[in-house]
Design a protein around this motif. Structure first.
Motif, PDB file in Angstrom:
ATOM      1  N   THR A 175      83.503  39.048  55.321  1.00 53.70           N
ATOM      2  CA  THR A 175      84.631  38.923  54.409  1.00 53.70           C
ATOM      3  C   THR A 175      84.119  38.975  52.973  1.00 53.70           C
ATOM      4  OG1 THR A 175      84.520  36.507  54.269  1.00 53.70           O
ATOM      5  CG2 THR A 175      85.801  37.448  56.099  1.00 53.70           C
ATOM      6  N   SER A 176      85.020  39.175  52.044  1.00 50.44           N
ATOM      7  CA  SER A 176      84.616  39.241  50.637  1.00 50.44           C
ATOM      8  C   SER A 176      83.998  37.920  50.182  1.00 50.44           C
ATOM      9  CB  SER A 176      85.819  39.597  49.757  1.00 50.44           C
ATOM     10  OG  SER A 176      86.860  38.655  49.926  1.00 50.44           O
ATOM     11  N   ARG A 177      84.539  36.804  50.681  1.00 48.46           N
ATOM     12  CA  ARG A 177      83.991  35.496  50.303  1.00 48.46           C
ATOM     13  C   ARG A 177      82.596  35.295  50.906  1.00 48.46           C
ATOM     14  NH1 ARG A 177      84.952  32.550  46.122  1.00 48.46           N
ATOM     15  NH2 ARG A 177      87.083  31.859  46.570  1.00 48.46           N
ATOM     16  N   GLU A 178      82.406  35.719  52.158  1.00 45.30           N
ATOM     17  CA  GLU A 178      81.091  35.614  52.793  1.00 45.30           C
ATOM     18  C   GLU A 178      80.056  36.434  52.027  1.00 45.30           C
ATOM     19  OE1 GLU A 178      82.727  34.869  57.369  1.00 45.30           O
ATOM     20  OE2 GLU A 178      82.162  36.873  56.678  1.00 45.30           O
ATOM     21  N   LYS A 179      80.458  37.628  51.616  1.00 42.80           N
ATOM     22  CA  LYS A 179      79.549  38.468  50.828  1.00 42.80           C
ATOM     23  C   LYS A 179      79.198  37.786  49.501  1.00 42.80           C
ATOM     24  CE  LYS A 179      81.368  42.857  52.605  1.00 42.80           C
ATOM     25  NZ  LYS A 179      82.079  44.097  52.234  1.00 42.80           N
ATOM     26  N   GLU A 180      80.209  37.199  48.882  1.00 46.00           N
ATOM     27  CA  GLU A 180      80.001  36.547  47.598  1.00 46.00           C
ATOM     28  C   GLU A 180      79.023  35.381  47.730  1.00 46.00           C
ATOM     29  OE1 GLU A 180      83.054  35.626  43.897  1.00 46.00           O
ATOM     30  OE2 GLU A 180      83.718  35.303  45.963  1.00 46.00           O
ATOM     31  N   VAL A 181      79.227  34.566  48.782  1.00 45.16           N
ATOM     32  CA  VAL A 181      78.348  33.415  49.015  1.00 45.16           C
ATOM     33  C   VAL A 181      76.925  33.880  49.309  1.00 45.16           C
ATOM     34  CG1 VAL A 181      77.852  31.523  50.609  1.00 45.16           C
ATOM     35  CG2 VAL A 181      80.171  31.838  49.736  1.00 45.16           C
ATOM     36  N   LEU A 182      76.782  34.917  50.149  1.00 45.44           N
ATOM     37  CA  LEU A 182      75.450  35.422  50.477  1.00 45.44           C
ATOM     38  C   LEU A 182      74.763  36.011  49.250  1.00 45.44           C
ATOM     39  CD1 LEU A 182      75.588  37.142  53.997  1.00 45.44           C
ATOM     40  CD2 LEU A 182      74.681  34.905  53.368  1.00 45.44           C
ATOM     41  N   LYS A 183      75.533  36.654  48.407  1.00 46.72           N
ATOM     42  CA  LYS A 183      74.940  37.242  47.208  1.00 46.72           C
ATOM     43  C   LYS A 183      74.335  36.166  46.313  1.00 46.72           C
ATOM     44  CE  LYS A 183      75.906  40.653  43.614  1.00 46.72           C
ATOM     45  NZ  LYS A 183      76.933  41.567  43.034  1.00 46.72           N
ATOM     46  N   TRP A 184      75.057  35.053  46.127  1.00 46.15           N
ATOM     47  CA  TRP A 184      74.521  33.962  45.325  1.00 46.15           C
ATOM     48  C   TRP A 184      73.358  33.281  46.040  1.00 46.15           C
ATOM     49  CZ3 TRP A 184      75.122  33.918  40.476  1.00 46.15           C
ATOM     50  CH2 TRP A 184      76.317  34.317  39.868  1.00 46.15           C
ATOM     51  N   THR A 185      73.435  33.188  47.366  1.00 48.13           N
ATOM     52  CA  THR A 185      72.335  32.617  48.144  1.00 48.13           C
ATOM     53  C   THR A 185      71.067  33.438  47.940  1.00 48.13           C
ATOM     54  OG1 THR A 185      73.856  31.772  49.836  1.00 48.13           O
ATOM     55  CG2 THR A 185      71.552  32.001  50.473  1.00 48.13           C
ATOM     56  N   GLY A 186      71.235  34.754  47.955  1.00 45.93           N
ATOM     57  CA  GLY A 186      70.099  35.641  47.732  1.00 45.93           C
ATOM     58  C   GLY A 186      69.511  35.526  46.345  1.00 45.93           C
ATOM     59  N   SER A 187      70.320  35.013  45.407  1.00 45.78           N
ATOM     60  CA  SER A 187      69.837  34.809  44.032  1.00 45.78           C
ATOM     61  C   SER A 187      69.127  33.473  43.878  1.00 45.78           C
ATOM     62  CB  SER A 187      71.011  34.875  43.047  1.00 45.78           C
ATOM     63  OG  SER A 187      71.620  36.143  43.100  1.00 45.78           O
TER      64      SER A 187
END
Length: 235
Positions: A175-187
């Protein structure tokens, strides 16, 4: 074509979707003065399956499917035996006469086909056809090299994509929210920091991370981030 090799090689552009590739193959067929084209790919893994794309008349497409004409199609049978180009001549048409009678009634009267097989064992065939104007020696002298190029370009562009898609039939969609959370996690952000950035609770952040790990069959959240990048879901 000003430079037909370059034009055909553009079909292999990795940015193109399967449908865009098929559209470009059909456009190339039109440039070669064929009304119709069909591409079929047989893969073995994860199971034996045939995938087909064509712009044949709808009535013939339905007839071909419902009667399982793939099993008796003489052109397909010959293509499995040899990668030599096949002209739909009378000698070929004597096999499966009812099949050919119906094909011609649908407007598929003249055609040229060639198969291609890669090192992984994926076999494909491209057919170019039209409703009139026999294929002459002069036409072959002028265009057959382009037709052969189109066969190989089509196989190169589609075989790997289709084989990969079939090997992963249940493509993961975050989902868009899952992608958003993973993107920040990757940062390198913590769940608490992400909750502040997105104005959601820390529990909700952890919920999205856990779902992503499960969807991607990842070992942990770092692996989930890497998998999401590799599948093109994070950019």
């Amino acid at each position: 074509m000003k430079n037909w090799q370059d034009d055909l090689l553009m079909i292999t552009d990795l940015k193109l979707s399967e449908s865009q590739i098929v559209k470009r193959i059909q456009e190339a067929a039109t440039m070669l003065e064929f009304e119709y084209c069909a591409y079929g790919l047989q893969v073995i893994f994860p199971e034996e399956k045939v995938v087909m794309f064509n712009n044949y008349p709808r009535q013939w497409q339905r007839r071909y499917d419902t009667e399982n004409y793939l099993a008796i199609d003489p052109i397909v049978a010959q293509g499995r035996q040899s990668q030599t180009p096949i002209i739909w001549a009378d000698s070929v048409s004597r096999e499966a006469p009812i099949f050919w009678e119906e094909a011609r009634a649908a407007g598929l009267k003249v055609g040229w086909s060639q198969s291609s097989i890669n090192a992984a064992g994926a076999a494909s065939m491209l057919s170019l056809s039209r409703s009139s104007q026999p294929i002459t020696r002069q036409e072959l002298d002028a265009n057959e090299i382009k037709m052969r190029w189109l066969v190989n370009v089509a196989h190169l562009a589609l075989s790997n994509r289709i084989s990969t898609r079939l090997a992963n039939p249940y493509e993961v969609k975050l989902t868009s929210r899952e992608k958003e959370v993973l993107k920040w996690t990757g940062s390198g952000k913590t769940s608490f920091e992400i909750s502040c950035l997105l104005a959601i609770s820390e529990n909700t952040v952890n919920f999205h991370i856990k779902n992503s790990i499960l969807k991607l069959s990842a070992a942990n959240k770092t692996a989930a981030v890497i998998q999401a990048f590799l599948t093109g879901q994070l950019i």
